[in-house]
Design a protein around this motif. Structure first.
Motif, short mmCIF file in Angstrom:
data_model
loop_
_atom_site.label_atom_id
_atom_site.label_comp_id
_atom_site.label_asym_id
_atom_site.label_seq_id
_atom_site.Cartn_x
_atom_site.Cartn_y
_atom_site.Cartn_z
N ARG A 205 1.02 -1.35 -0.17
CA ARG A 205 0.06 -0.05 0.52
C ARG A 205 0.95 1.45 -0.28
N ARG A 206 0.69 1.69 -1.32
CA ARG A 206 1.89 3.22 -0.98
C ARG A 206 0.85 4.35 -1.10
N TYR A 207 1.72 5.79 -0.49
CA TYR A 207 0.26 7.03 -1.22
C TYR A 207 1.72 7.76 -1.05
N GLN A 208 1.01 8.76 -1.97
CA GLN A 208 2.22 9.68 -2.61
C GLN A 208 1.52 10.81 -2.89
N LEU A 209 1.89 11.95 -2.51
CA LEU A 209 1.53 13.24 -2.01
C LEU A 209 2.78 14.30 -3.11
N GLN A 210 2.45 14.58 -4.72
CA GLN A 210 3.29 15.22 -5.22
C GLN A 210 2.35 15.97 -6.28
N PRO A 211 3.15 17.07 -6.86
CA PRO A 211 3.28 17.78 -7.68
C PRO A 211 2.78 16.89 -8.77
N VAL A 212 1.75 17.69 -9.79
CA VAL A 212 2.07 16.81 -11.43
C VAL A 212 2.13 18.25 -11.91
N TRP A 213 2.43 18.23 -13.46
CA TRP A 213 2.71 19.36 -14.29
C TRP A 213 1.71 18.99 -15.87
#
Lengths: 448, 448
Positions: B117-125
């Motif tokens: 189970r992974r979570y990921q909070l990052q910007p995208v462009w």
């Protein structure tokens, strides 16, 4: 299809994320208690904002982003690539956090109340040649205070540096110097116009030694007499206060040098009453490359680890001048999270329990039991405890194996007996101990 | 020089940062208690990883990064710009968090323990045309669980959605459907090969209405009879359970449809015992555009706010197939932080005290008093209380003004009398109340 990521970039797995977040959280917490406020700026800046701010080398290392649509329209591709690049790329990736902050201050000057303290933890990108400890995408952790000339600001930065590394349990040496003292020295040896050359050369003393620095000074245009006149500075000994006394004598008629000495006296006076625990030194050979510094400069090295500086900064009199807004002075520091990561790894200073993200695993015994387990899990989650119910009623060995491989410290069993009694049996995976408790009591057992 | 940032990007000031972090922290906390672990992937990916994964439109919207050095060497610039771009750009900016996660799973398959189970909070462009609520740089908050087909995973995602919006105090409706049901419907109307066309058209029902959907279905190749055969589906009424019963009848001989109905029965059965508080609906017209979904699909809308979906997701049977690693199934959701920000703003649901970052300001009365104030401030900071000593001994009015403008709730005075008595006088800026307490007692007064 082979999977890979660009050279100089990295994926972070959960264990690395936990370690990185430990560093970021420590730094952020210190920034916060010293009343710094967070801001963020876009990853993409107009190239016109970035170009020419980092020197010729910096311009080369900027990542440039191709214009969308027909980027080739009306562009003359017979020119040199240096000339073509800015025609087909209007934007670039953030290269540091200082120039964007300067742009931010100018753009939002009517919204900011001075003095303003901002912190910023964001990645930056540089098209540097990747090598050990040098990446093309890495985080900077900056804190700057603008709109006040008081040396209390410098003192607080010293306290912040001290607190961060005390909390990280890393023994460090903080070196401090003052650009006005370096300017005084340049005047003293009769080469005030060579201040930048002198600081650039002196900056390398640690790396290349005195002899090579002298050679470089000669190449940069200093006469033999001027180079010899620098020697008393390199040879100053004693406490900060003793060095400053000697400098005061050398600077008898050099105003800027005397000003630098007075600033350092005041700052070291503050520090002596501030109960800092790290080693603080006045290092007259500390220069730091960036030529926008005008007052105090800082550099931090980890004791007993051979790696470059892990934090640095200084005072600047004119942060926003490049964007047409004069007289915004300030002072700031930047922590290098990636190098701090390497230092903590080498010194084995990461706390042990960082990789324990999941606290409890409920074994899945099948349809009826899993409903009961899900209810127990919900209650634990409401209390902030990271909990997983194994999603399939797989073989017990497989589920226990999973707990072991994931380093989960508690496994909970909810069989028929437990369901009937409203209890849960909990196994401590480290000690092997097992106990059966009321479902409402699980949190007391599994909390640290 | 005029300062600006690229269209579609944003600076975040401290007040906005506090609000954004409130959203991120709420989402992250829920991810954590459900035993998700954080990962991060680079902002830069090889264009070969990204191209062709988001459709033709997506390829156009990818930000491409110019190669460093002489990018023009050996490139034929007489070609069309579509052909030139990949020759001069090897890397692009992250476009979403799903494709990089798929690449990550393949690349690190030996390091991951499944189920993962992974979570990921990052910007995208995305080089989209900027407009209200649509940015070129924005954050995604994704949680995915891979390596298990159990519908308990879907249940947990429902619980997570419920918990996030309960904590944010936003009333929402969660719509659920299943791609297998949509496939069953496509088979039912005799157009199994038009499944994607049907889902794309149905997906627009909310926006363009039934008549226009029917028009689009006709344009996409469905006969009048086929379109008419869809009507019973649009007209299904009642509870989830009643709709599923009707579907089961319609699907009498259509295996995939029956499978979808069975999955939904199981999931809605779980949900009925899960004590969720948000409104959960089975919506047979929910399609969601992304065609890698193969099972449950989710979409969340805020009640009483006219904005698009604020969270969505679904199950996929083959996440990593595009990178040559078959049979990695999973299910995930993605929260749209920017839209949630707009919803909380419109509903005025941000907590009041978010913008109070600095808790105490010590007034600076001059050299002797400031040393005493700094010691008191250090003690508060050690206790985690954000504290500032005004850096200059400016006029009292100016310093009080500063506290007001910065919304600082407590101001501390350390004059001669206080220093002599080892006390501090603290003014509550909201009530105007003032009290003098021992220096060791300040934290009790200023804590919330």
């Amino acid at each position: 299809m082979k999977c890979s990521i660009p050279k100089g970039t990295r994926d972070f797995l959960p264990v690395e994320m936990a370690r990185r977040n430990y560093i970021f959280d420590t730094i952020r917490d210190v920034f916060k208690v010293f009343a710094f406020e967070p801001i963020e700026t876009p990853s993409l800046e107009n190239l016109s904002t970035l170009m020419g701010k980092y020197g010729e080398e910096g311009d080369k290392l900027l990542f440039k982003v191709l214009n969308s649509g027909d980027f080739m329209k009306d562009v003359d591709f017979s020119q040199d690539y240096h000339k073509v690049a800015p025609r087909i790329c209007e934007r670039g990736l953030r290269y540091d956090l200082t120039v964007p902050f300067a742009r931010f201050v100018v753009q939002h000057r009517d919204e900011l109340v001075l003095p303003f303290r901002r912190y910023q933890l964001q990645p930056v990108w540089r098209a540097d040649r990747p090598q050990k400890g040098r990446y093309r995408e890495f985080y900077q952790c900056d804190a700057d205070m603008i709109g006040s000339d008081s040396l209390l600001n410098e003192l607080e930065l010293v306290q912040m540096i001290d607190l961060v590394f005390r909390r990280l349990d890393v023994s460090v040496t903080l070196k401090i110097n003052n650009r006005k003292i370096l300017a005084g020295i340049a005047e003293l040896v009769g080469a005030p116009d060579l201040l930048v050359d002198i600081t650039v050369a002196i900056d390398k003393l640690d790396k290349i030694g005195l002899e090579n620095v002298q050679k470089e000074l000669s190449e940069r245009g200093l006469t033999e007499a001027q180079i010899a006149a620098l020697n008393p500075v390199f040879e100053l000994k004693g406490t900060a206060s003793e060095k400053l006394d000697s400098l005061d004598n050398l600077f008898s008629a050099i105003e800027i040098g005397k000003k630098g000495v007075a600033e350092m006296r005041e700052l070291f006076g503050y520090i002596s009453h501030a109960e800092t625990s790290c080693n603080v030194e006045l290092d007259l050979t500390l220069a730091r490359g960036l030529n926008y510094y005008t007052g105090a400069i800082f550099e931090v090295k980890a004791n007993n680890v051979s790696i470059g500086s892990i934090c640095g900064g200084g005072r600047y009199d004119n942060l926003t001048g490049i964007f047409g807004m004069p007289n915004v002075s300030g002072v700031g520091i930047s922590f290098g999270a990636d190098r701090i990561y390497d230092v903590l790894t080498e010194l084995e200073k990461f706390p042990d329990n960082l990789s324990q993200s999941t606290r409890v695993l409920f074994i899945n015994f099948g349809a009826a039991e899993q409903a009961y387990a899900m209810r127990c899990a919900s209650a634990l989650r409401q209390q902030g405890i990271s909990t997983m119910v194994y999603p399939d009623s797989a073989k017990m060995k497989k589920q226990m194996d999973y707990a072991n491989r994931k380093n989960i410290p508690f496994v909970a069993f909810t069989g028929e007996a437990e369901m009937a009694a409203g209890t849960v049996t909990i196994k401590n995976m480290q000690s092997g101990e097992q106990q059966t408790v009321a479902a409402t009591e699980i949190s007391n057992v599994v909390r640290q």
